[in-house]
Design a protein around this motif. Sequence first.
Motif, PDB file in Angstrom:
ATOM      1  N   ILE A 145      13.424 -19.164  36.950  1.00 44.70           N
ATOM      2  CA  ILE A 145      12.622 -20.204  36.209  1.00 44.70           C
ATOM      3  C   ILE A 145      11.444 -19.401  35.395  1.00 44.70           C
ATOM      4  O   ILE A 145      11.007 -19.955  34.342  1.00 44.70           O
ATOM      5  CB  ILE A 145      11.992 -21.337  36.969  1.00 44.70           C
ATOM      6  CG1 ILE A 145      13.344 -22.149  37.568  1.00 44.70           C
ATOM      7  CG2 ILE A 145      11.163 -22.259  36.274  1.00 44.70           C
ATOM      8  CD1 ILE A 145      12.706 -23.135  38.642  1.00 44.70           C
ATOM      9  N   VAL A 146      10.896 -18.835  36.148  1.00 41.62           N
ATOM     10  CA  VAL A 146       9.345 -17.931  35.537  1.00 41.62           C
ATOM     11  C   VAL A 146       9.956 -16.950  34.209  1.00 41.62           C
ATOM     12  O   VAL A 146       9.190 -17.051  33.280  1.00 41.62           O
ATOM     13  CB  VAL A 146       8.723 -17.006  36.502  1.00 41.62           C
ATOM     14  CG1 VAL A 146       7.825 -16.300  35.898  1.00 41.62           C
ATOM     15  CG2 VAL A 146       8.021 -18.139  37.781  1.00 41.62           C
ATOM     16  N   VAL A 147      10.910 -16.390  34.668  1.00 45.85           N
ATOM     17  CA  VAL A 147      11.467 -15.356  33.609  1.00 45.85           C
ATOM     18  C   VAL A 147      11.794 -16.035  32.480  1.00 45.85           C
ATOM     19  O   VAL A 147      11.534 -15.821  31.246  1.00 45.85           O
ATOM     20  CB  VAL A 147      12.647 -14.596  34.388  1.00 45.85           C
ATOM     21  CG1 VAL A 147      13.398 -13.702  33.148  1.00 45.85           C
ATOM     22  CG2 VAL A 147      11.837 -13.446  35.021  1.00 45.85           C
ATOM     23  N   SER A 148      12.351 -17.452  32.541  1.00 47.10           N
ATOM     24  CA  SER A 148      13.190 -17.927  31.467  1.00 47.10           C
ATOM     25  C   SER A 148      12.158 -18.537  30.486  1.00 47.10           C
ATOM     26  O   SER A 148      12.165 -18.728  29.421  1.00 47.10           O
ATOM     27  CB  SER A 148      13.941 -19.401  31.851  1.00 47.10           C
ATOM     28  OG  SER A 148      13.180 -20.298  32.679  1.00 47.10           O
ATOM     29  N   MET A 149      10.745 -18.674  31.085  1.00 49.09           N
ATOM     30  CA  MET A 149       9.605 -19.152  30.214  1.00 49.09           C
ATOM     31  C   MET A 149       9.178 -18.240  29.368  1.00 49.09           C
ATOM     32  O   MET A 149       8.741 -18.526  28.177  1.00 49.09           O
ATOM     33  CB  MET A 149       8.348 -19.569  31.085  1.00 49.09           C
ATOM     34  CG  MET A 149       8.461 -20.586  32.123  1.00 49.09           C
ATOM     35  SD  MET A 149       7.070 -20.952  33.257  1.00 49.09           S
ATOM     36  CE  MET A 149       7.690 -22.299  34.152  1.00 49.09           C
ATOM     37  N   PHE A 150       9.486 -16.725  29.442  1.00 52.12           N
ATOM     38  CA  PHE A 150       9.179 -15.735  28.379  1.00 52.12           C
ATOM     39  C   PHE A 150      10.272 -15.865  27.337  1.00 52.12           C
ATOM     40  O   PHE A 150       9.874 -15.047  26.296  1.00 52.12           O
ATOM     41  CB  PHE A 150       9.172 -14.309  29.160  1.00 52.12           C
ATOM     42  CG  PHE A 150       8.044 -14.111  30.340  1.00 52.12           C
ATOM     43  CD1 PHE A 150       6.910 -13.567  29.437  1.00 52.12           C
ATOM     44  CD2 PHE A 150       8.043 -14.559  31.466  1.00 52.12           C
ATOM     45  CE1 PHE A 150       5.679 -13.209  30.444  1.00 52.12           C
ATOM     46  CE2 PHE A 150       7.113 -14.522  32.322  1.00 52.12           C
ATOM     47  CZ  PHE A 150       5.872 -13.810  31.880  1.00 52.12           C
ATOM     48  N   ALA A 151      11.114 -16.642  27.127  1.00 50.47           N
ATOM     49  CA  ALA A 151      11.916 -16.635  26.160  1.00 50.47           C
ATOM     50  C   ALA A 151      11.232 -17.441  24.906  1.00 50.47           C
ATOM     51  O   ALA A 151      11.741 -17.179  24.000  1.00 50.47           O
ATOM     52  CB  ALA A 151      13.204 -17.397  26.349  1.00 50.47           C
ATOM     53  N   MET A 152      10.278 -18.091  25.527  1.00 51.46           N
ATOM     54  CA  MET A 152       9.413 -18.900  24.482  1.00 51.46           C
ATOM     55  C   MET A 152       8.414 -17.981  23.985  1.00 51.46           C
ATOM     56  O   MET A 152       7.517 -18.373  22.849  1.00 51.46           O
ATOM     57  CB  MET A 152       9.054 -20.265  24.675  1.00 51.46           C
ATOM     58  CG  MET A 152      10.168 -21.051  25.102  1.00 51.46           C
ATOM     59  SD  MET A 152       9.481 -22.529  25.796  1.00 51.46           S
ATOM     60  CE  MET A 152       8.640 -22.169  27.192  1.00 51.46           C
ATOM     61  N   ALA A 153       7.955 -16.783  24.373  1.00 52.77           N
ATOM     62  CA  ALA A 153       6.847 -16.105  24.100  1.00 52.77           C
ATOM     63  C   ALA A 153       7.075 -15.003  22.872  1.00 52.77           C
ATOM     64  O   ALA A 153       6.197 -14.173  22.591  1.00 52.77           O
ATOM     65  CB  ALA A 153       6.452 -15.262  25.338  1.00 52.77           C
ATOM     66  N   GLY A 154       8.113 -14.966  22.412  1.00 52.64           N
ATOM     67  CA  GLY A 154       8.476 -13.864  21.139  1.00 52.64           C
ATOM     68  C   GLY A 154       9.095 -12.930  21.575  1.00 52.64           C
ATOM     69  O   GLY A 154       9.345 -12.477  22.643  1.00 52.64           O
ATOM     70  N   GLU A 155       9.413 -11.886  20.538  1.00 52.35           N
ATOM     71  CA  GLU A 155      10.288 -10.751  20.882  1.00 52.35           C
ATOM     72  C   GLU A 155       9.596  -9.790  21.531  1.00 52.35           C
ATOM     73  O   GLU A 155      10.349  -8.679  22.492  1.00 52.35           O
ATOM     74  CB  GLU A 155      10.523 -10.109  19.581  1.00 52.35           C
ATOM     75  CG  GLU A 155      11.457 -10.908  18.656  1.00 52.35           C
ATOM     76  CD  GLU A 155      12.652 -11.063  19.305  1.00 52.35           C
ATOM     77  OE1 GLU A 155      13.357 -10.148  19.937  1.00 52.35           O
ATOM     78  OE2 GLU A 155      13.568 -12.203  19.469  1.00 52.35           O
ATOM     79  N   GLY A 156       8.008  -9.837  21.722  1.00 51.27           N
ATOM     80  CA  GLY A 156       7.287  -8.917  22.658  1.00 51.27           C
ATOM     81  C   GLY A 156       7.401  -9.106  24.037  1.00 51.27           C
ATOM     82  O   GLY A 156       7.412  -7.805  24.713  1.00 51.27           O
ATOM     83  N   TRP A 157       8.106  -9.934  24.430  1.00 53.64           N
ATOM     84  CA  TRP A 157       8.341 -10.308  25.906  1.00 53.64           C
ATOM     85  C   TRP A 157       9.738 -10.453  26.148  1.00 53.64           C
ATOM     86  O   TRP A 157      10.183 -10.695  27.150  1.00 53.64           O
ATOM     87  CB  TRP A 157       7.639 -11.573  26.234  1.00 53.64           C
ATOM     88  CG  TRP A 157       6.250 -11.491  26.209  1.00 53.64           C
ATOM     89  CD1 TRP A 157       5.509 -11.859  25.129  1.00 53.64           C
ATOM     90  CD2 TRP A 157       5.172 -10.822  27.143  1.00 53.64           C
ATOM     91  NE1 TRP A 157       4.030 -11.682  25.357  1.00 53.64           N
ATOM     92  CE2 TRP A 157       4.021 -11.142  26.414  1.00 53.64           C
ATOM     93  CE3 TRP A 157       5.242 -10.337  28.327  1.00 53.64           C
ATOM     94  CZ2 TRP A 157       2.915 -10.450  27.147  1.00 53.64           C
ATOM     95  CZ3 TRP A 157       4.386  -9.939  28.993  1.00 53.64           C
ATOM     96  CH2 TRP A 157       2.934  -9.979  28.343  1.00 53.64           C
ATOM     97  N   ARG A 158      10.667  -9.951  25.194  1.00 53.70           N
ATOM     98  CA  ARG A 158      11.968 -10.231  25.224  1.00 53.70           C
ATOM     99  C   ARG A 158      12.696  -9.295  26.481  1.00 53.70           C
ATOM    100  O   ARG A 158      13.616  -9.594  27.072  1.00 53.70           O
ATOM    101  CB  ARG A 158      12.656  -9.745  24.008  1.00 53.70           C
ATOM    102  CG  ARG A 158      14.292 -10.222  23.884  1.00 53.70           C
ATOM    103  CD  ARG A 158      14.957 -11.393  23.999  1.00 53.70           C
ATOM    104  NE  ARG A 158      16.019 -11.478  24.426  1.00 53.70           N
ATOM    105  CZ  ARG A 158      16.423 -12.808  24.566  1.00 53.70           C
ATOM    106  NH1 ARG A 158      15.845 -14.011  24.590  1.00 53.70           N
ATOM    107  NH2 ARG A 158      17.928 -12.741  24.918  1.00 53.70           N
ATOM    108  N   TRP A 159      11.965  -8.287  26.602  1.00 56.41           N
ATOM    109  CA  TRP A 159      12.620  -7.330  27.681  1.00 56.41           C
ATOM    110  C   TRP A 159      12.190  -7.964  29.190  1.00 56.41           C
ATOM    111  O   TRP A 159      13.165  -7.652  29.865  1.00 56.41           O
ATOM    112  CB  TRP A 159      11.658  -6.188  27.662  1.00 56.41           C
ATOM    113  CG  TRP A 159      10.170  -6.085  28.102  1.00 56.41           C
ATOM    114  CD1 TRP A 159       9.313  -6.511  27.286  1.00 56.41           C
ATOM    115  CD2 TRP A 159       9.374  -5.872  29.451  1.00 56.41           C
ATOM    116  NE1 TRP A 159       8.072  -6.779  27.962  1.00 56.41           N
ATOM    117  CE2 TRP A 159       8.113  -6.371  28.995  1.00 56.41           C
ATOM    118  CE3 TRP A 159      10.049  -5.716  30.601  1.00 56.41           C
ATOM    119  CZ2 TRP A 159       7.262  -6.366  30.231  1.00 56.41           C
ATOM    120  CZ3 TRP A 159       9.131  -5.694  31.730  1.00 56.41           C
ATOM    121  CH2 TRP A 159       7.820  -6.162  31.287  1.00 56.41           C
TER     122      TRP A 159
END
Length: 267
Positions: free
Chosen positions: A202-216
């Motif tokens: 769940i925590v990791v999926s939140m980074f999908a909205m944070a932009g390409e810089g957090w895609r990794w």
Amino acid sequence: MTALATEPATRTRAVSPYRLSFGHLLRSEWIKVTSVRSTWWSLGVTAALSIAISMMIAAASSSFGTGFPAVSAILSPTQFTMLVAGILGAIVITGEYSTGMIRSTLTAEPRRGAVVVAKAVVVAALMAVVTVLTYAIAIVATAPLLTEGIDWSEPSLSLVPLAYGVLSMVAFTLIGLGFGFIVRNGAGAIATTVGVLFVLPIVVSMFAMAGEGWRWIVDLGQYLPMNAASTLTAPGGDDLLPALLALAGWTLIPLLIGWGVLRTRDA
């Protein structure tokens, strides 16, 4: 003073006359696991949840469109039942620490690696059998509710995802067992297991909205246990080796660390 304090424990481990054959050790672990009420409660809850959710998904499948794979009705409950499987694995060993039975186990079998392997084999076999039976019941129960049944002529859409579903449930149980050996405390092991299996995705999926810089971070999240299991159980999936290796790593590494903790720390 320190040498005198540690000498008895060292001497006991070195000259202990007790040593079970691996077959006797497996039988002993089987009796311990299956004679505890919490084991059957956990397995019963897992089976009941899986069958009930499968039936609800099958009944609602007509609203999903014609592209909904029938086998997904059987496998979708895994995202919920994985928690019960992981908790079962944790309490199987932490219960021994809370009651002090682990001391009797290590007295009867001082080879601590054998204890870890035997307990892992027993809980893995038990979870595998229960999962197969649960899937069989769910398949029969959902058949009248599905607009299209499972296509057994195509293994990649039927047998292969179901086999990976069994493997995933076994892996979740062993992950909990590994954390149980490491933490040695019921509440702590359960919290760690739930955190890895449920909270981290769940925590990791939140980074999908944070932009390409957090895609990794999102990309790495695909190798978390639940995400890897979802990849393996997707009907008709390909390029499954990375997910399989990730699930194997999450299973083996906690068990190896738990074995190391058991070797270096007194019970």
